[in-house]
Write a protein that holds these residues in place. Structure first.
Motif, PDB file in Angstrom:
ATOM      1  N   ALA A 127      -0.629  12.839 -16.745  1.00  0.00           N
ATOM      2  CA  ALA A 127      -0.162  13.939 -15.892  1.00  0.00           C
ATOM      3  C   ALA A 127       0.999  14.678 -16.554  1.00  0.00           C
ATOM      4  N   ARG A 128       1.899  13.946 -17.211  1.00  0.00           N
ATOM      5  CA  ARG A 128       3.027  14.580 -17.896  1.00  0.00           C
ATOM      6  C   ARG A 128       2.547  15.485 -19.031  1.00  0.00           C
ATOM      7  N   LYS A 129       1.379  15.178 -19.570  1.00  0.00           N
ATOM      8  CA  LYS A 129       0.827  15.988 -20.657  1.00  0.00           C
ATOM      9  C   LYS A 129      -0.025  17.133 -20.128  1.00  0.00           C
ATOM     10  N   GLY A 130      -0.033  17.331 -18.795  1.00  0.00           N
ATOM     11  CA  GLY A 130      -0.753  18.465 -18.220  1.00  0.00           C
ATOM     12  C   GLY A 130      -2.207  18.189 -17.895  1.00  0.00           C
ATOM     13  N   ILE A 131      -2.599  16.933 -17.951  1.00  0.00           N
ATOM     14  CA  ILE A 131      -3.995  16.569 -17.679  1.00  0.00           C
ATOM     15  C   ILE A 131      -4.143  16.212 -16.198  1.00  0.00           C
ATOM     16  N   SER A 132      -5.233  16.682 -15.598  1.00  0.00           N
ATOM     17  CA  SER A 132      -5.470  16.410 -14.176  1.00  0.00           C
ATOM     18  C   SER A 132      -5.984  14.982 -13.991  1.00  0.00           C
ATOM     19  N   VAL A 133      -5.330  14.252 -13.080  1.00  0.00           N
ATOM     20  CA  VAL A 133      -5.650  12.837 -12.891  1.00  0.00           C
ATOM     21  C   VAL A 133      -5.816  12.528 -11.406  1.00  0.00           C
ATOM     22  N   VAL A 134      -6.875  11.817 -11.087  1.00  0.00           N
ATOM     23  CA  VAL A 134      -7.030  11.231  -9.756  1.00  0.00           C
ATOM     24  C   VAL A 134      -6.921   9.727  -9.930  1.00  0.00           C
ATOM     25  N   ALA A 135      -5.930   9.118  -9.286  1.00  0.00           N
ATOM     26  CA  ALA A 135      -5.758   7.667  -9.357  1.00  0.00           C
ATOM     27  C   ALA A 135      -6.228   7.054  -8.045  1.00  0.00           C
ATOM     28  N   LEU A 136      -7.176   6.155  -8.144  1.00  0.00           N
ATOM     29  CA  LEU A 136      -7.715   5.473  -6.967  1.00  0.00           C
ATOM     30  C   LEU A 136      -7.104   4.077  -6.907  1.00  0.00           C
ATOM     31  N   GLU A 137      -6.421   3.812  -5.810  1.00  0.00           N
ATOM     32  CA  GLU A 137      -5.689   2.548  -5.679  1.00  0.00           C
ATOM     33  C   GLU A 137      -6.199   1.825  -4.432  1.00  0.00           C
ATOM     34  N   ALA A 138      -6.603   0.570  -4.604  1.00  0.00           N
ATOM     35  CA  ALA A 138      -7.145  -0.198  -3.477  1.00  0.00           C
ATOM     36  C   ALA A 138      -6.080  -0.475  -2.413  1.00  0.00           C
ATOM     37  N   GLY A 139      -4.832  -0.592  -2.836  1.00  0.00           N
ATOM     38  CA  GLY A 139      -3.766  -0.937  -1.903  1.00  0.00           C
ATOM     39  C   GLY A 139      -3.103   0.278  -1.275  1.00  0.00           C
ATOM     40  N   ALA A 140      -2.164  -0.002  -0.389  1.00  0.00           N
ATOM     41  CA  ALA A 140      -1.413   1.051   0.290  1.00  0.00           C
ATOM     42  C   ALA A 140      -0.103   1.309  -0.457  1.00  0.00           C
ATOM     43  N   ARG A 141       0.617   2.320  -0.034  1.00  0.00           N
ATOM     44  CA  ARG A 141       1.881   2.646  -0.678  1.00  0.00           C
ATOM     45  C   ARG A 141       3.010   1.857  -0.011  1.00  0.00           C
ATOM     46  N   HIS A 142       3.785   1.145  -0.806  1.00  0.00           N
ATOM     47  CA  HIS A 142       4.941   0.399  -0.288  1.00  0.00           C
ATOM     48  C   HIS A 142       6.140   0.758  -1.143  1.00  0.00           C
ATOM     49  N   LEU A 143       7.160   1.326  -0.536  1.00  0.00           N
ATOM     50  CA  LEU A 143       8.364   1.745  -1.252  1.00  0.00           C
ATOM     51  C   LEU A 143       9.490   0.744  -0.984  1.00  0.00           C
ATOM     52  N   PRO A 144      10.586   0.846  -1.752  1.00  0.00           N
ATOM     53  CA  PRO A 144      11.655  -0.160  -1.578  1.00  0.00           C
ATOM     54  C   PRO A 144      12.084  -0.387  -0.134  1.00  0.00           C
ATOM     55  N   GLU A 145      12.162   0.680   0.651  1.00  0.00           N
ATOM     56  CA  GLU A 145      12.598   0.488   2.038  1.00  0.00           C
ATOM     57  C   GLU A 145      11.578  -0.305   2.853  1.00  0.00           C
ATOM     58  N   ASP A 146      10.346  -0.395   2.358  1.00  0.00           N
ATOM     59  CA  ASP A 146       9.312  -1.141   3.079  1.00  0.00           C
ATOM     60  C   ASP A 146       9.288  -2.624   2.730  1.00  0.00           C
ATOM     61  N   PHE A 147       9.874  -2.979   1.595  1.00  0.00           N
ATOM     62  CA  PHE A 147       9.779  -4.371   1.138  1.00  0.00           C
ATOM     63  C   PHE A 147      10.476  -5.314   2.109  1.00  0.00           C
ATOM     64  N   ILE A 148       9.932  -6.523   2.177  1.00  0.00           N
ATOM     65  CA  ILE A 148      10.433  -7.518   3.136  1.00  0.00           C
ATOM     66  C   ILE A 148      10.961  -8.715   2.346  1.00  0.00           C
ATOM     67  N   ASN A 149      12.233  -9.032   2.491  1.00  0.00           N
ATOM     68  CA  ASN A 149      12.807 -10.163   1.769  1.00  0.00           C
ATOM     69  C   ASN A 149      12.624 -11.458   2.561  1.00  0.00           C
ATOM     70  N   ASP A 150      11.376 -11.815   2.681  1.00  0.00           N
ATOM     71  CA  ASP A 150      10.951 -13.047   3.349  1.00  0.00           C
ATOM     72  C   ASP A 150       9.640 -13.402   2.656  1.00  0.00           C
ATOM     73  N   GLU A 151       9.569 -14.621   2.091  1.00  0.00           N
ATOM     74  CA  GLU A 151       8.484 -14.892   1.152  1.00  0.00           C
ATOM     75  C   GLU A 151       7.087 -14.756   1.754  1.00  0.00           C
ATOM     76  N   TRP A 152       6.843 -15.422   2.869  1.00  0.00           N
ATOM     77  CA  TRP A 152       5.471 -15.367   3.412  1.00  0.00           C
ATOM     78  C   TRP A 152       5.153 -13.999   3.987  1.00  0.00           C
ATOM     79  N   GLU A 153       6.127 -13.394   4.652  1.00  0.00           N
ATOM     80  CA  GLU A 153       5.871 -12.077   5.236  1.00  0.00           C
ATOM     81  C   GLU A 153       5.572 -11.061   4.140  1.00  0.00           C
ATOM     82  N   SER A 154       6.323 -11.148   3.046  1.00  0.00           N
ATOM     83  CA  SER A 154       6.104 -10.239   1.921  1.00  0.00           C
ATOM     84  C   SER A 154       4.749 -10.510   1.272  1.00  0.00           C
ATOM     85  N   PHE A 155       4.416 -11.783   1.179  1.00  0.00           N
ATOM     86  CA  PHE A 155       3.116 -12.152   0.609  1.00  0.00           C
ATOM     87  C   PHE A 155       1.998 -11.488   1.415  1.00  0.00           C
ATOM     88  N   GLY A 156       2.131 -11.540   2.736  1.00  0.00           N
ATOM     89  CA  GLY A 156       1.136 -10.898   3.590  1.00  0.00           C
ATOM     90  C   GLY A 156       1.105  -9.385   3.409  1.00  0.00           C
TER      91      GLY A 156
END
Lengths: 174, 524
Positions: B30-59
């Motif tokens: 994309a930085r080189k000007g090429i059109s890209v479609v990225a298909l990602e099986a997962g959802a978007r999780h940003l730092p504010e979404d992260f959970i500092n609890d091991e099992w909950e985060s694992f889920g």
């Protein structure tokens, strides 16, 4: 005296005596389980009290932590006191009691020494019932936030800004 | 800023997966000007979404779709449905990784030549070498803000490191430090916040101090206007025409609806289980064994690194969970020295688990006082992880399990792994050294802990000079299909001793450069 006879018509006082004879720190009442000092109580609704008390003892024998009070073991297994799980648990505990009787004890709960109870558990270690209880305890017991401080574990620190100013390198005995 | 591209736009590059490989190749293109479609099986999780609890985060983050296992590795017994601890999220497993960023050693690019014949091992030299990779590694280190490179300072050592360092020095180890970490160590690097010593590196860094494709690379790619990321899009099949060129992909969108995105080029980066699974699930009458599989090597040579852990209990508190999870390394054993009884080498790296994961992983299946008396001293524990080169074996492989289907009805991956005798000899050596390190600091008890579900999954679409030996060439381009690329760790020819992410990123930067050049030259 057969296992059935040993349970028949037991009064609260008898149960108290039996529980203390077994070294258990909880008391079985009619449909409920309580600490001797009544600091907590759990009323079993789908499992009979004796079965539930045995399940709690089994949980402690699988993951024994002497500094962890019974209430946390009760919390860890109370999910089995449900309409769906009750029949399987009742059958599993009956098998546990049968195994205890096979070794000459009245019941699992009446087996006084931990080493004898552990010996009974070793004999059924590969059973689906044992593995269900053990596997469930891994999260049921150790993922209780309330038990973490007993082990010194502090959990998340993000809300306090991490440990950058709170001792990430405070070890003083090296 | 997303750039929506039409499903029928056949000029786009489709990238499948957005982790260290896919996320970087997508954003670099994309930085080189090429059109890209990225298909990602997962959802978007940003730092504010992260959970500092091991099992909950694992889920929240772990890839929990069904997989099956076979073979003599202990993971197949302890975690039969969970062969890997990897992530399903925009950013892939870079959300979870600890940040260790090491270059391969020079000889590790030439494992077959260096080690010579090893019975049962399918060793092969990479078709590239250290000199060729040097500039790409430098670009990768700059992108990731790797400490102890480019004048970036090292991270300070936490309690777990200080115990580890003292034991290492007592044993005479020289190459001991807080390592090269993709964790910002001062506040002036690329406007990223520096590490706050919070722990929970594995659960996603809530400060954004650790590099992740999910919150660094992908948003930068999207800001160019040339990259569209479609989260929760599970690719089912890669399509091709009668000429044997790929033409697009079929995927299930967030609503579970089957869509078809046309493509000029397809880059596959779904990690070492999903990438070969996708090639095999794309079998057609022209390619009955799956795409790019004329060599029969798709899915084979699965490597997971020789791993294990050592925990030590001391008579006083350590509080190993405080601070950066993996900022500590001993590299003296990473050398190739067959006098130790095995080829290749291993790294020792600090590691900590919280109480919930320690209970699950210290001795899986363990119970009774032998087990619980260890946890009773959790506060007094120190921990380290072992990561070393494992031998590629043709029979260690990912295959389709037609008896088990995912929620879309597609056969799942079965992961078969048997330890090679070299892996076992190396692990036993590492256990002994790790236990000696802690005993030198006064440990009263030590634990040689078995491997966890694999996070380093490598080799199932390996790179080779000759088409008969592997799946892709030196650019990650499949030998069989010119416009089909592999962009993740599955292209590794051999695993080396080092944590793989930096090498995956360097290869992805280099691959994007190659694809752009070939597109300009009208070769693709």
């Amino acid at each position: 005296m057969s296992q059935k006879e040993s349970l028949r018509g037991l009064t609260r006082r008898d149960l108290l005596k039996r529980a203390s004879a077994a070294g258990a720190s909880f008391v079985v009442g009619t449909g409920f389980l309580a600490a001797p000092d009544a600091a907590w109580a759990y009323e079993a609704t789908h499992l009979d009290a004796e079965t539930f008390a045995t399940l709690v003892q089994m949980a402690r024998d699988i993951y024994p932590h002497d500094q962890v009070a019974d209430e946390y073991y009760v919390i860890a297994v109370k999910g089995y006191d449900s309409a769906d799980a009750a029949a399987g648990i009742t059958a599993g505990i009956a098998a546990l009691n049968a195994a205890a009787q096979g070794k000459g004890f009245d019941s699992y709960l009446a087996t006084g020494w931990e080493r004898d109870r552990v010996d009974i558990l070793r004999g059924m270690e590969d059973s689906a019932f044992f593995q269900q209880i053990r596997g469930g305890l891994v999260t049921g017991l150790y993922n209780q936030k309330a038990v973490w401080p007993i082990f010194g574990y502090e959990g998340e620190s993000f809300s306090q800004g991490g440990y950058i100013d709170r001792g990430f390198n405070d070890i003083n005995w090296l | 800023m997303t750039a929506p591209f039409d499903l029928n736009d056949d000029s786009v590059v489709v990238v499948i997966g957005t982790g260290a490989g896919g996320g970087v190749v997508a954003s670099e293109l994309a930085r080189k000007g090429i059109s890209v479609v990225a298909l990602e099986a997962g959802a978007r999780h940003l730092p504010e979404d992260f959970i500092n609890d091991e099992w909950e985060s694992f889920g929240q983050l772990a890839w929990l779709d069904p997989r099956t296992t076979s073979g003599d590795w202990r993971v197949a017994k302890d975690f039969s449905g969970l062969p890997a601890w990897i992530v399903k999220s925009v950013g892939g497993t870079t959300q979870h990784w600890a940040g260790a960023s090491l270059r391969f050693q020079e000889h590790e690019w030439k494992a077959a030549t260096t080690y010579g014949p090893v019975q049962g091992a399918n060793l092969l030299d990479w078709p590239i070498d250290a000199a060729e990779m040097d500039p790409w590694y430098t670009l990768a280190e700059d992108k990731l803000n790797v400490t102890r490179t480019g004048n970036r300072p090292g991270l300070p050592g936490n309690n777990n490191y200080l115990v580890f360092e003292k034991g290492a020095k007592a044993l005479g180890y020289k190459e001991v430090s807080t390592g090269r970490m993709a964790i910002t160590s001062r506040n002036d690097d690329n406007a990223r916040l520096m590490c706050q010593q919070t722990g929970f590196c594995f659960q996603g860094c809530k400060w954004g101090a650790k590099w992740s494709a999910g919150y660094h690379e992908i948003p930068e790619g999207e800001a160019t206007g040339n990259l569209e990321v479609r989260p929760q899009s599970h690719v089912a099949r890669i399509l091709h025409n009668e000429a044997g060129k790929v033409t697009g992909v079929e995927y299930y969108d967030a609503n579970g609806t089957l869509q078809m995105q046309k493509a000029r080029i397809v880059c596959v980066a779904g990690n070492s289980f999903e990438s070969p699974r996708l090639l095999m699930n794309s079998a057609s009458s022209m390619f009955p064994d799956g795409l790019a599989n004329s060599s029969g090597q798709v899915g084979r040579n699965y490597m997971r690194h020789m791993t294990g852990s050592v925990y030590g209990v001391f008579d006083k508190p350590v509080k190993m969970w405080r601070g950066t999870t993996m900022a500590g390394i001993i590299q003296d054993e990473a050398r190739h020295d067959p006098s130790r009884g095995f080829v290749g080498g291993y790294e020792l790296e600090t590691l900590s688990l919280g109480l919930p994961f320690m209970a699950a992983f210290l001795d899986p299946g363990g119970w009774g006082r032998e087990f619980t008396s260890a946890l009773d001293h959790y506060e007094n524990m120190a921990g380290m992880w072992i990561v070393g080169e494992d031998m590629p074996q043709e029979t260690n492989r990912v295959t389709l399990n037609h008896d088990v289907k995912d929620k879309y009805g597609l056969p799942v991956a079965n992961v078969h792994f048997d330890d090679h005798p070299n892996d076992i000899a190396m692990r036993n050596h590492a256990y002994k050294q790790g236990q000696a390190i802690y005993e030198a600091v006064g440990a009263t008890r030590t634990f040689p802990t078995p491997p966890y579900p694999s996070t380093h999954n490598l080799g199932t679409n390996r790179m080779s000079e000759n088409a008969r030996d592997g799946v892709v060439n030196k650019w990650g381009q499949t030998h069989d299909i010119a416009n089909l690329f592999i962009s993740d760790g599955s292209q590794f020819t051999t695993g080396a001793a080092e944590n793989p992410t930096l090498t995956i990123v360097a290869l992805a930067i280099r691959q994007a450069d190659h694809i752009a050049r070939e597109m300009s030259a009208q070769n693709l």
